[in-house]
Motif scaffolding. Structure first.
Motif, short mmCIF file in Angstrom:
data_model
loop_
_atom_site.label_atom_id
_atom_site.label_comp_id
_atom_site.label_asym_id
_atom_site.label_seq_id
_atom_site.Cartn_x
_atom_site.Cartn_y
_atom_site.Cartn_z
N ALA A 1 0.94 -1.16 -0.09
CA ALA A 1 -0.08 -0.14 0.02
C ALA A 1 0.81 1.33 0.07
N ASP A 2 0.59 2.03 -0.79
CA ASP A 2 1.42 3.42 -0.70
C ASP A 2 1.33 4.04 0.64
N ALA B 1 2.04 6.77 1.86
CA ALA B 1 1.74 8.18 1.89
C ALA B 1 0.33 8.41 1.88
N LYS B 2 -0.50 7.35 1.56
CA LYS B 2 -1.94 7.49 1.45
C LYS B 2 -2.68 6.51 2.41
N THR B 3 -1.73 5.53 3.06
CA THR B 3 -2.31 4.63 4.06
C THR B 3 -2.51 4.92 5.70
N PRO B 4 -3.57 5.34 6.17
CA PRO B 4 -3.52 5.28 7.50
C PRO B 4 -2.91 4.42 8.37
N SER C 1 -4.41 -1.69 -9.22
CA SER C 1 -4.95 0.03 -9.12
C SER C 1 -4.68 0.68 -10.57
N ASP D 1 -3.32 3.75 -11.33
CA ASP D 1 -2.58 4.76 -11.04
C ASP D 1 -1.51 4.82 -12.30
#
Length: 327
Positions: A28-29, A31-34, A226, A228
């Motif tokens: 998972a990225d 930067a974008k994953t909690p 994805s 992306d």
């Protein structure tokens, strides 16, 4: 393949160990994953029945994966030997003297005594050092001379030291696999080759080659990937919109995703769909209560477009870039 069940779905590997045919992918990225999303997903997956977790140092979340596995063991939900964890050796760690320390660092991050499978993530070596994606001042990639056989010998030593139960590769083409298989004094052949594999990219030749050598194919992006555009080739439409997969799904009251996963496991390909969505984690596992007919398998095989979603073109000038060759 037809007698696999939710409780018992392992394939034998060529070294006597076994691998569950479905695993949870954890890329998972960052930067974008909690924070904590990965740990939560691994715990849900283990509760659902997954016993195979696919991770990597370069995903920056192995600490969460390890924490989730350890919590489930502490709860008494599973024992360590029930869980199959796959870790990966990154491109900057190919020199033989770096392999064992890198795996030891992974084990320390996971807080586990061993991994079940350790694989060379890509056949391309980058300049060793702390920078995961090393570039020069002009933004050009800094490659390193690759000796895949020497790296492989270092993996064999990790297996002998008990740091990993099995060893394998990822994104290797036929020539690169043959280089290892034909190596003088080979102690252990790769148990697996993790590659992109799904109904739009069925890899029939590489699958057949690996079958002949008793190497299991592990398919990443088994549901497509994805959209992306910064790193995904979006020339193929989204796999899960495919009318054939959807109409077969209607017959069994299953989703296109479940049909795509079932297709792979019936071919003997292990699948590692990534999801951090609890509903989808559950859905992806519900593939043991139906079977595709030979005719359905053939109609899905016919969807092959022979086009990758994951091309890694930024590294296409690397001498060991694996995708120039047919397979």
């Amino acid at each position: 393949m037809l007698n696999l069940t939710a409780e018992s779905h392992r394939l034998m590997l060529n070294d006597g160990n076994s691998i569950p045919v479905i695993g949870l992918g954890t890329y998972a990225d960052p930067a974008k994953t909690p924070k904590g999303a990965c740990a939560e997903s691994v715990k849900i997956a283990i509760d659902v029945g997954y016993r195979h977790i696919d991770g990597a140092f370069v995903y920056h979340n192995e600490h969460e994966v390890g924490q989730a596995i350890r919590e489930k063991i502490a709860e008494g939900k599973v024992k360590r030997e029930d869980i199959f964890y796959c870790g990966k050796l990154w491109n900057t760690c190919h020199p033989p003297e770096l392999v064992k320390p890198t795996l030891e660092k992974t084990l320390k991050t996971l807080q586990l005594d061993y991994v079940d499978l350790y694989i060379i993530e890509l056949p391309m070596a980058f300049k060793p050092g702390d920078v995961i994606y090393p570039l020069d001042e002009n933004g050009k990639w800094l490659y390193h001379e690759t000796d895949l056989c020497a790296t492989w010998e270092a993996l064999e030593a990790c297996k002998e030291a008990g740091l990993t139960k099995s060893i394998g590769v990822s994104n290797f083409n036929r020539r690169q696999l043959e280089m290892i298989l034909n190596k003088p004094d080979l102690k252990y052949k790769p148990v697996s080759n993790q590659i992109e594999c799904h109904p739009y990219f069925t890899q029939p030749k590489l699958l057949e080659f690996c079958r002949q050598h008793d190497i299991v194919l592990v398919g990443y992006s088994p549901l497509g990937t994805s959209r992306d555009e910064s790193w995904v080739n979006v020339s193929s439409p989204p796999l899960l919109d495919d009318p054939v997969l959807n109409s077969i799904g209607e017959k069994y009251n299953k989703t296109a995703a479940q049909v795509a996963l079932r297709f792979s496991i019936q071919r003997g390909v292990v699948v590692i769909p990534k999801s951090f969505n609890p509903e989808r984690i559950r859905e992806n596992f519900q593939i043991f209560d139906f079977a595709l007919t030979d005719k359905e398998m053939k109609s899905i095989e016919a969807l092959n477009k022979n086009i990758r979603y994951v091309e890694l073109l930024m590294w296409k000038d690397h001498p060991e870039y694996p995708f120039h060759e047919e397979y």
